[in-house]
Design an enzyme around this catalytic site. Structure first.
Site, PDB file in Angstrom:
ATOM      1  CB  SER A 104      -0.869   0.001   1.263  1.00 33.97           C
ATOM      2  OG  SER A 104      -1.407   1.280   1.529  1.00 33.97           O
ATOM      3  CE1 TYR A 143      -3.984  -1.656   5.028  1.00 32.64           C
ATOM      4  CE2 TYR A 143      -3.038   0.483   4.482  1.00 32.64           C
ATOM      5  CZ  TYR A 143      -3.500  -0.760   4.090  1.00 32.64           C
ATOM      6  OH  TYR A 143      -3.470  -1.116   2.763  1.00 32.64           O
TER       7      TYR A 143
END
Length: 270
Positions: A143, A156
């Site tokens: 990501s 995250y």
């Protein structure tokens, strides 16, 4: 004929979003595609849509036995595994340190790291023997949060930095037999959900963000679709196009790394 014709590709989370786009792309490339998918409804949809072109197995990416069960079916079907793509993950909807209760922070950490980090580790353990035998490759979805703050909350972001370290270590341990790399997309249209511990299991990323908000922060000034990110995976999976890359993280961030201080991009008036 594609380099990937008759290659055996195993993708996790193939029922929606980027995973589904990868299933579509690798089938188009002529590969024999299998996926491990948590949702029974998505498994049924994949089977109905792709028929004999997909081996869809219902299972949980945090369960080693589910990987083994899927691999048994893959090896029975194809006789080999050429590439594993660890793609299934969850997001924390930017849940911040200050605004997340301590008890929720702890349970959310365990749930998110179980999926985003332990899931990758278990998949590598399960797939390594077959990939060593085929001298294939592993690719893991990262990501923009693997490079920058603000692409998620601390849970995250930490999980994606951990995945980066895992990729490097696996690339070291499995060389020269297996190439291990990562691809880090930016925000896109998908069904990416959050941890149940944070009350986010029924909330998708597009309920927290809008296409306009995503496009506005990207120097390339567009709202990415999952299919926009499949190219790097195809390149990394191809033996002809990728003999030399291992331990590499491709930052597919639509230009986030070159955002200017004064303007998102200098060519907006071109």
């Amino acid at each position: 004929m594609s380099d990937l014709h008759n290659e055996s590709i195993f993708i996790t989370g193939g029922g929606s979003g980027l995973g589904l786009a990868l299933v579509e792309r690798f089938i188009e490339e002529g590969a024999q595609v299998a996926t491990l998918e948590l949702s029974a409804a998505k498994v049924a949809s994949l089977r109905q849509r792709f028929g004999e072109h997909i081996l869809a197995v219902e299972g949980n990416v945090t369960c080693y036995a589910d990987y083994q069960r899927a691999l048994d079916q893959i090896l029975t079907r194809s006789g080999k595994l050429d590439c594993f793509i660890g793609n299934a993950g969850i997001w924390d909807h930017n849940a911040s340190l200050v605004n997340t209760p301590a008890e929720t922070l702890e349970t959310g950490f365990h749930e998110l790291f179980n999926v985003n980090v332990l899931g990758y580790l278990l998949s590598a353990k399960a797939c390594a023997p077959a990939l060593i035998a085929s001298e294939g490759s592993m690719i893991f979805t990262l990501s923009n949060a693997a490079w920058y703050p603000g692409g998620g909350g601390p849970l995250y972001t930490a999980s994606k930095h951990a995945a980066t370290g895992l990729i490097r270590q696996l690339a070291y341990e499995l060389a020269p037999k297996v190439r291990v790399n990562g691809v880090g997309p930016c925000g896109m249209a998908s069904d990416l959900r959050g941890p149940q511990a944070l009350g986010q299991s029924e909330t998708s990323i597009m309920q927290s963000l809008t296409p306009e908000k995503i496009a506005a922060i990207l120097p390339l000034q567009f709202f990415p679709q999952p299919a926009d990110f499949t190219g790097p995976y195809v390149m990394l999976a191809s033996r002809r196009n990728n003999r030399a890359l291992s331990g590499v993280m491709i930052n597919a961030d639509a230009g986030l790394a070159i955002r200017g201080i004064r303007h998102v991009a200098a060519g907006l008036d071109l």
